[in-house]
Every structure is written in C-alpha cells, then in structure tokens.
Design an enzyme around this catalytic site. Structure first.
Site, PDB file in Angstrom:
ATOM      1  N   GLU A   1      62.734  35.232  13.358  1.00 19.50           N
ATOM      2  CA  GLU A   1      62.608  34.092  12.435  1.00 19.50           C
ATOM      3  C   GLU A   1      62.113  32.809  13.101  1.00 19.50           C
ATOM      4  O   GLU A   1      62.709  31.748  12.945  1.00 19.50           O
ATOM      5  CB  GLU A   1      63.965  33.847  11.743  1.00 19.50           C
TER       6      GLU A   1
ATOM      7  N   ASN B   1      60.515  39.837  14.317  1.00 17.59           N
ATOM      8  CA  ASN B   1      61.188  40.129  13.043  1.00 17.59           C
ATOM      9  C   ASN B   1      61.295  38.853  12.207  1.00 17.59           C
ATOM     10  O   ASN B   1      61.662  37.793  12.732  1.00 17.59           O
ATOM     11  CB  ASN B   1      62.598  40.654  13.375  1.00 17.59           C
TER      12      ASN B   1
ATOM     13  N   HIS C   1      64.449  41.200   2.378  1.00 13.36           N
ATOM     14  CA  HIS C   1      65.572  40.803   1.512  1.00 13.36           C
ATOM     15  C   HIS C   1      64.959  40.368   0.183  1.00 13.36           C
ATOM     16  O   HIS C   1      64.260  39.354   0.131  1.00 13.36           O
ATOM     17  CB  HIS C   1      66.337  39.620   2.118  1.00 13.36           C
TER      18      HIS C   1
ATOM     19  N   GLU D   1      65.691  44.987   7.337  1.00  9.88           N
ATOM     20  CA  GLU D   1      66.946  44.471   6.760  1.00  9.88           C
ATOM     21  C   GLU D   1      66.935  44.614   5.245  1.00  9.88           C
ATOM     22  O   GLU D   1      67.402  43.733   4.509  1.00  9.88           O
ATOM     23  CB  GLU D   1      67.153  42.996   7.147  1.00  9.88           C
TER      24      GLU D   1
ATOM     25  N   ASP E   1      67.404  44.882   1.532  1.00  8.37           N
ATOM     26  CA  ASP E   1      68.371  44.897   0.431  1.00  8.37           C
ATOM     27  C   ASP E   1      67.705  44.255  -0.779  1.00  8.37           C
ATOM     28  O   ASP E   1      66.816  43.416  -0.640  1.00  8.37           O
ATOM     29  CB  ASP E   1      69.734  44.275   0.769  1.00  8.37           C
TER      30      ASP E   1
HETATM   31  O1  G3I Z   1      83.612  36.933  12.513  1.00  3.96           O
HETATM   32  C1  G3I Z   1      83.938  35.683  11.903  1.00  3.96           C
HETATM   33  C2  G3I Z   1      85.375  35.662  11.510  1.00  3.96           C
HETATM   34  O2  G3I Z   1      86.166  35.748  12.680  1.00  3.96           O
HETATM   35  C3  G3I Z   1      85.653  34.359  10.744  1.00  3.96           C
HETATM   36  O3  G3I Z   1      86.949  34.363  10.281  1.00  3.96           O
HETATM   37  C4  G3I Z   1      84.723  34.246   9.558  1.00  3.96           C
HETATM   38  C5  G3I Z   1      84.885  32.945   8.806  1.00  3.96           C
HETATM   39  O4  G3I Z   1      83.687  32.483   8.246  1.00  3.96           O
HETATM   40  O5  G3I Z   1      83.399  34.302  10.043  1.00  3.96           O
HETATM   41  C6  G3I Z   1      83.079  35.508  10.675  1.00  3.96           C
HETATM   42  O6  G3I Z   1      81.749  35.454  11.092  1.00  3.96           O
HETATM   43  C7  G3I Z   1      80.784  35.616  10.074  1.00  3.96           C
HETATM   44  C8  G3I Z   1      79.898  36.786  10.461  1.00  3.96           C
HETATM   45  O7  G3I Z   1      78.839  36.929   9.555  1.00  3.96           O
HETATM   46  C9  G3I Z   1      80.668  38.093  10.504  1.00  3.96           C
HETATM   47  O8  G3I Z   1      81.137  38.422   9.241  1.00  3.96           O
HETATM   48  C10 G3I Z   1      79.963  34.352   9.960  1.00  3.96           C
HETATM   49  O9  G3I Z   1      80.755  33.313   9.449  1.00  3.96           O
HETATM   50  C11 G3I Z   1      78.790  34.584   9.067  1.00  3.96           C
HETATM   51  O10 G3I Z   1      77.933  33.446   9.128  1.00  3.96           O
HETATM   52  C12 G3I Z   1      77.998  35.787   9.530  1.00  3.96           C
HETATM   53  O11 G3I Z   1      76.954  36.004   8.623  1.00  3.96           O
HETATM   54  C13 G3I Z   1      75.907  36.817   9.121  1.00  3.96           C
HETATM   55  C14 G3I Z   1      74.601  36.064   9.060  1.00  3.96           C
HETATM   56  O12 G3I Z   1      73.547  36.916   9.464  1.00  3.96           O
HETATM   57  C15 G3I Z   1      74.644  34.832   9.951  1.00  3.96           C
HETATM   58  O13 G3I Z   1      73.421  34.263  10.095  1.00  3.96           O
HETATM   59  C16 G3I Z   1      75.825  38.067   8.248  1.00  3.96           C
HETATM   60  O14 G3I Z   1      77.001  38.862   8.435  1.00  3.96           O
HETATM   61  C17 G3I Z   1      74.592  38.870   8.618  1.00  3.96           C
HETATM   62  O15 G3I Z   1      74.401  39.897   7.671  1.00  3.96           O
HETATM   63  C18 G3I Z   1      73.362  37.989   8.601  1.00  3.96           C
HETATM   64  O16 G3I Z   1      72.252  38.750   8.996  1.00  3.96           O
HETATM   65  C19 G3I Z   1      71.002  38.070   8.987  1.00  3.96           C
HETATM   66  C20 G3I Z   1      70.176  38.660  10.113  1.00  3.96           C
HETATM   67  O17 G3I Z   1      70.880  38.580  11.327  1.00  3.96           O
HETATM   68  C21 G3I Z   1      68.827  37.968  10.219  1.00  3.96           C
HETATM   69  N1  G3I Z   1      68.125  37.963   8.955  1.00  3.96           N
HETATM   70  C22 G3I Z   1      68.886  37.492   7.799  1.00  3.96           C
HETATM   71  C23 G3I Z   1      70.208  38.248   7.668  1.00  3.96           C
HETATM   72  C24 G3I Z   1      70.963  37.853   6.438  1.00  3.96           C
HETATM   73  O18 G3I Z   1      71.365  36.512   6.469  1.00  3.96           O
END
Ligand code: G3I
Length: 432
Positions: free
Chosen positions: A146, A189, A225, A254, A256
């Site tokens: 990105e 990517n 996405h 990715e 969906d």
């Molecule tokens: O693990 C912590 C947890 O300990 C805490 O309590 C909780 C509270 O918010 O947060 C948890 O972390 C979260 C993490 O996902 C795991 O669930 C983060 O807040 C959250 O921001 C994070 O989101 C991820 C996101 O990327 C962050 O940018 C998504 O799971 C993940 O699917 C998403 O993936 C991205 C790709 O990497 C890049 N392209 C877009 C895609 C979708 O956004």
C-alpha cells in the site's frame, strides 16, 4: 495404448475422475493455490481449524507477521504467533504467504521516529531478519504494501519510508528481500488497484520500470476488497492481464466481497474466472476463513458464514474452479427436526434428526442454541464445536456425512437445566 483401450471397449478415460470437493483441491487441479488469511488466536477453535485444514491449501497470517507483531522493539524479534500459523500450515501441507514487510500501518512508533539513515538500516534489517527466519517456508512475500495514495493523483502515499527515504525505498526493499530469500516470490501488494485507474496505472508504471531496470520483483498482489455497492470492476481480468504481460505473476491476495446470496456468489465467480483466464494468476487468498472473524465487523464478505456453513459464494467459487459437491446453494439440501427424548428434574436429552432433501448429501452442518443458563453436558453421534458464549453448538457428522436422497440420521445431547426447562432453538441445516 489408446488403441488397446479402444479395442477393449474403453472409449474414454476423460471425465471419469471425481471432481475435487474442496477449494484447495479444485484450485490445485487448475495449477493454483486457494488460501485464507489466518489468525493465530482462532486456531484452537475446532470448527475454524477444521474448515481451514479441509478447504484451503495456502495460509496468510492476517496480522502476525506485521512489523508491530514481530519487531515492536528495535532488533528484538518475536515470532511466536506467526510461527504458530506457519507450523500449523506446514503440518497440514499448506503453503504460506508472507504479509507484510514494509507498510505504513501497524508500524511501531520507534520506526516512525527514526532519521533517514537509521530508518534505512532498520528497514533493511527488518526485511532481512524476518525473511531469514522464514527462509524456504514462504512461497510469496508482500515486500511492500500500500505505498500509493488512493484517489486520482497516482502519487506515493506519505509514510515514514516515503517521506524520509524517497521513491527509492520500494526498490531498496525489493533488493534487500531478494538477497535474504532468493527462492521467495517478491510481491508489491495494494488495494483499489483492481481495475485500471490512476492508482493502478502508477503501480503499473513502477513495475514496468522495475522490470526494465532489473529490480527484483516477481508478482503483484491485488487485494480485491469489494463492497456490494461497488463490486468487481468490469476490467478486472484485463487489468490482471496487463500486469501479467509485464512479466510478473499476479495474485489475488485479500479477497472479500460484501453482500450475501446469489449476487455475492456471482461476484466471486467473476473474480475466480478472471484468475483462471490469466495464466500468470497463480492463486487466490480470501481475507479470512469465516464471516465470524472478518475484519469488516458486522460484514458477511467471506465463503463460510458465522457457523462455518458453506455459503452460496462458496459453491460458486468451487464450481468456477471446476470442483463439485459444495452445497450451500447448489442442489444438496437438508432439514432438521428436534425431539425431547427424556426429561428429569435437572436435565433432559434431546435428539435432532437430519434429513437429506431430494439429492444425496456428502456432509451437513446445523446449530443448536441453548437458552442460558442451560448447558449441554454430553453429545453423541456427531462432532460438536462451540461459540465463545458456550450456548451455540455447531454439529457436524462423525466421519463422512453421506446421506442418500431423503435419508435421515440423528445426533443427541444431554442438557443440564440449571433451572430452565426451555427448548433449544435449531438453526438451519446446510448440506454439501
Ligand atoms: O490484538 C489486539 C488486541 O489485543 C486488542 O485488545 C484489540 C483492541 O482493539 O486489538 C487487537 O488488534 C487488532 C488486530 O486487528 C487483531 O485483531 C487491531 O486493533 C486491529 O486494528 C487489527 O486490524 C487489522 C487491520 O489489518 C489493521 O490494519 C485486521 O485484523 C486485518 O484484517 C487488516 O488487514 C489489512 C491488510 O493487512 C492490508 N490490507 C487491508 C486489510 C484490511 O484492512
């Protein structure tokens, strides 16, 4: 040989093999992988792991390989959660995609605070250490993620790397990556690059320039996405092809698609067909195993619903890949009915009968929801899994789930009443 077979009355062998019944197996028959983003903290959930292991042959750690997860403190690497996914995947014969080495997001504060020369060293060290740790285990790495802005400018996105190291950071990252693990495919990517637009044109120009100058790049990842309101662009296949024509592989990384039912299924079909039409499209990854844990909270963009039942989108993907037997919108159906077979002061036994519809089924899934504070204390003739509340039991067959058209089977369970005699609620039955 053909003559001998013909003489023996064998007219054809083609088409006699049974079509593949899982996403991974069907994709493999087309020379591709079919993967899912995986979260380490769900691997302990039986239905999650079973669905992953049965259906997919590639895994991408959803968050566990990102910079904040593996190097939250400078030069101190923690690979525990990512290792868990890699170990699980390898144990099941799956390939692993690496996601991601250099990205502006999920980047620890210490990286953003560095001056240019320290940042350059930290970036190269990060790439090298992470890739060496997984050397030989990752089929493709998202080296840079990105790096371009959304919108019409085609400009680079502001980030610590872009702002302090300039345009050359991407090239440098790829050169460092090639040196660390020469066997891994190195990908750029991004999202909103799925059709031709200013952003994808800018990525295209970069890849073209890299190929012309010998900068090591092997693949471009199209995140894909999609929202239900703005589904797959009409030029999706053509856009994949124009990148492939530059001499790189393309991967759908990715995927969906928001929505449900037949319109969601149709969009999934479009994406799979596009990949199959482009010989350098080497595989597809969906961004999660089940709607239950999609990053789109409240969304239903994936192939398995929150109870791990196959959706019409699943059947559409399997069919597009040339497989069959998916159910969830195809010909196979089933119904469920419930009877209380025994009742006593503190508990009761229930029986659920599963009946195939007018076509044979090769598997079935249904749910039984208890009214709190009731709890199920025992089950028989099925393989249960539970949601986090412990109130919703998803039941699948023990062993194979074959039922002839119209045939029935049943499973049973014992409920501890804890003061409530209410009947459980049955979910719908999903057949495959
Ligand atoms: O693990 C912590 C947890 O300990 C805490 O309590 C909780 C509270 O918010 O947060 C948890 O972390 C979260 C993490 O996902 C795991 O669930 C983060 O807040 C959250 O921001 C994070 O989101 C991820 C996101 O990327 C962050 O940018 C998504 O799971 C993940 O699917 C998403 O993936 C991205 C790709 O990497 C890049 N392209 C877009 C895609 C979708 O956004």
């Amino acid at each position: 040989m053909a003559g001998l077979l013909a003489a023996a009355g064998v007219t054809t062998l083609a088409g006699t093999a049974r079509a593949a019944g899982t996403l991974g197996a069907a994709a493999a028959e087309k020379g591709r992988y079919f993967g899912a983003a995986v979260a380490a903290n769900h691997l302990g959930e039986a239905a999650y792991a079973t669905t992953l292991d049965t259906e997919f042959n590639s895994a991408t750690p959803e968050n566990e390989m990102k910079w904040d997860a593996v190097e939250s403190t400078r030069n101190s690497f923690t690979f525990g959660a990512a290792d868990q996914i890699v170990g699980h995947a390898q144990g099941k014969g799956m390939k692993v995609r690496g996601h991601t080495l250099v990205w502006h997001s999920q980047l620890p504060g210490w990286v953003s605070g560095l001056g240019a020369s320290d940042l350059r060293a930290a970036m190269n060290n990060h790439i090298t250490q992470v890739m060496l740790h997984y050397k030989g285990k990752i089929h493709s790495w998202d080296v840079v993620n990105e790096a371009f802005q959304d919108g019409g400018s085609g400009a680079r996105r502001s980030s610590p790397f872009q702002d302090k190291l300039g345009n050359g950071f991407i090239e440098e990252a790829f050169r460092t990556a090639r040196a660390a693990d020469p066997a891994a495919k190195l990908c750029y990517n991004d999202y909103n690059t799925d059709g031709a637009n200013a952003k994808s044109n800018a990525v295209y120009a970069m890849v073209k320039d890299f190929k012309a100058r010998g900068v090591p790049i092997d693949c471009v990842g199209f995140q894909s996405h999609f929202n239900s309101a703005s589904p797959v662009p009409g030029d999706y296949r053509a856009n994949l092809q124009r990148f492939a024509d530059l001499g790189v592989d393309v991967q759908i990384t990715e995927l969906d698609i928001e929505g449900s039912g037949s319109s969601q299924a149709a969009s999934y079909t479009t994406v799979v067909n596009a990949c199959l039409d482009v010989s350098r499209c080497t595989g597809i990854t969906v961004w999660g195993v089940t709607d239950k844990y999609s990053w789109r909270s409240g969304g239903t963009p994936l192939l398995f619903d929150g109870n791990y039942a196959k959706k019409p989108a699943y059947t559409a993907v399997l069919t597009a890949l040339g497989g069959s037997g998916g159910g969830g919108g195809g010909g196979a159906t089933c119904t469920v009915s419930y009877t209380r077979t025994d009742d006593w002061n503190t508990g009761y036994n229930g029986r659920v009968t599963v009946t195939a519809g007018s076509a044979a089924v090769s598997g079935w899934t249904t749910t039984v929801t208890m009214t709190s504070p009731q709890k199920i204390s025992a089950t028989w003739n099925g393989t249960p899994s539970w949601d986090s509340s412990g109130n919703v039991m998803t039941m699948r067959p023990n062993g194979n789930g074959n039922l002839a058209a119209g045939a029935s089977t049943s499973f049973g369970f014992t409920v501890t009443k804890n003061g409530s005699s209410a009947a459980p609620t049955l979910g719908t039955c999903t057949a495959s």
